[in-house]
Scaffold this active site. Structure first.
Site, short mmCIF file in Angstrom:
data_model
loop_
_atom_site.label_atom_id
_atom_site.label_comp_id
_atom_site.label_asym_id
_atom_site.label_seq_id
_atom_site.Cartn_x
_atom_site.Cartn_y
_atom_site.Cartn_z
CE1 TYR A 92 39.48 31.83 -46.74
CE2 TYR A 92 38.99 31.91 -48.88
CZ TYR A 92 38.30 32.15 -47.26
OH TYR A 92 37.26 32.78 -46.76
CG ASN A 165 35.50 40.94 -40.17
OD1 ASN A 165 35.34 39.82 -40.32
ND2 ASN A 165 35.85 41.89 -40.69
CB SER A 192 36.13 38.52 -33.64
OG SER A 192 35.09 38.52 -33.52
CB ILE A 193 35.56 43.37 -37.22
CG1 ILE A 193 36.60 43.78 -36.66
CG2 ILE A 193 34.17 43.76 -37.55
CD1 ILE A 193 36.51 44.71 -36.24
N GLY A 284 35.45 30.15 -37.86
CA GLY A 284 36.37 29.80 -37.76
C GLY A 284 37.15 29.89 -36.75
N GLY A 285 39.10 29.11 -36.48
CA GLY A 285 39.60 28.78 -35.20
C GLY A 285 40.06 29.58 -35.43
CD1 TRP A 309 34.76 30.74 -46.36
CD2 TRP A 309 34.24 28.78 -47.95
NE1 TRP A 309 35.38 30.95 -46.70
CE2 TRP A 309 35.51 29.98 -47.98
CE3 TRP A 309 33.93 27.36 -48.13
CZ2 TRP A 309 36.03 29.37 -49.64
CZ3 TRP A 309 34.66 27.45 -49.24
CH2 TRP A 309 35.57 28.18 -49.91
#
Length: 371
Positions: A92, A165, A192-193, A284-285, A309
């Protein structure tokens, strides 16, 4: 044993000054700044980066001093987020110095107040704000300004997970394109959330959502679940392998805004839906595949590609706006307009929760540790 002493020293330096004997008022839990100590804490720690199921361990940490402006919080719940795993793995962009206590989000109850604290009371629910590390432990001591009070009449798992999230979802809906009631958005990774939050927040604001999920066993059930949350249409990636993709929209308007958390072909599908001058935001990826954009998408459709981000945004000067959005999201939870699937797991079963979060036991709901 040596590594434990190093870890204690790192935690000690982060949260405290010189140690001394405790002196706690029997009726207020407000403590003398020169003598107060937190309770000892059980914590999930890692001494170096690597696979989380191999490098994490549970240890007992000694008490730390509670200074005049400090608040000692008894943690109630904390999630295992993908970014938590990435920090432990060392991949990260921002990560705490090791040895470190895991976790970056959660909710706790105020246990003890430093002598100069005036804005919080014992029993208040608080979350780390801005986000900070070391939430995977029983007790956390930080300055008053590093906690934000939240409502305590909702399930604790929602307070524990609101900052990553749901806040990402609402922030992306507000930051890039001005949307009006009746407009549409398109997203991949809809299950996804973040995707589930986008569907519900969009519905609450009168927006329509076009949702893309991966082809996998049980996709029909996923479609129904998302439609119950408020999704207008849900497609699998295979359904979109046609030339006239916009012919599937029916009466839905072409979206001006799209969200990508997958990459690869799934990102290309989002771009195909966007109207002239539309914007795709990548946050995201999951496929770990690059985004490929045709030249015509830039020249003839004038599409824009942006990135989001959350941590960078929270480090900006929008702290008050962020707090207002957190309150807004928890209000949606209280009224039943925002919900997503989670599994509460006892702290004593942390290793099981971690295995589930790592996908070692198949597809699982978001894991939330209950202390």
């Amino acid at each position: 044993m040596a590594s434990l002493r190093i870890l204690w020293r790192a935690t000690y330096n982060a949260f405290s000054g010189p140690r001394s004997l405790p002196r706690i008022s029997s009726n207020t839990f407000r403590v003398s700044s020169s003598t107060a100590l937190s309770p000892p804490s059980t914590a999930v720690v890692y001494d170096h980066h690597g696979p989380p199921d191999q490098v994490t361990r549970i240890v007992e940490l000694p008490p730390v001093e509670i200074k005049p402006n400090d608040v000692c919080v008894k943690m109630l719940a904390a999630p295992i987020n993908p970014s938590d795993i990435n920090r432990i793995e060392g991949v990260y962009p921002v990560r705490p110095q090791v040895p470190a206590v895991g976790g970056y989000e959660g909710v706790g109850e105020v246990h003890t107040l430093g002598s100069s604290v005036t804005g919080l009371s014992v029993g208040d629910w608080v979350i780390p704000f801005p986000l900070s590390s070391a939430t995977w432990q029983n007790y956390v001591v930080k300055e008053e300004g590093e906690w934000y009070k939240v409502r305590n009449d909702i399930p604790m798992e929602y307070a524990a997970t609101v900052t990553v999230n749901p806040l990402t979802a609402v922030r992306m809906l507000e930051d890039f394109v001005k949307l009006n009631s009746g407009d549409a958005i398109v997203q991949n990774g809809a299950n996804s959330i973040v995707g589930q939050c986008i569907i519900q927040i969009a519905k609450a604001r009168g927006l329509q959502s076009i949702n893309i999920i991966r082809d996998r066993p049980g996709s029909s059930e996923v479609k129904e679940k998302l439609k119950k949350l408020g999704a207008d249409v849900v497609f699998t990636e295979n359904q979109l392998e046609i030339k006239n993709i916009k012919g599937l929209l029916g009466d839905l308007p072409e979206p001006a805004l799209g969200f990508n958390c997958v990459g690869g072909n799934a990102a290309a599908l989002v771009l195909k839906f966007l109207r002239q001058g539309g914007t795709m935001v990548t946050y995201g990826g999951m496929s770990k595949k690059p985004i490929t954009v045709s030249t015509s998408s830039f020249i003839f459709k004038d599409l824009s590609l942006r990135g989001f981000w959350l941590q960078k945004w929270m480090a900006s000067d929008k702290a008050d706006e962020c707090k207002a959005l957190i309150d807004y999201l928890l209000d949606l939870v209280a009224t039943g307009e925002l919900k997503y699937e989670m599994e509460l797991t006892s702290f004593s079963d942390f290793k099981v929760a971690l295995d589930k979060a790592l996908g070692k036991l198949g597809s699982q709901p978001k894991q939330v540790i209950r202390f």
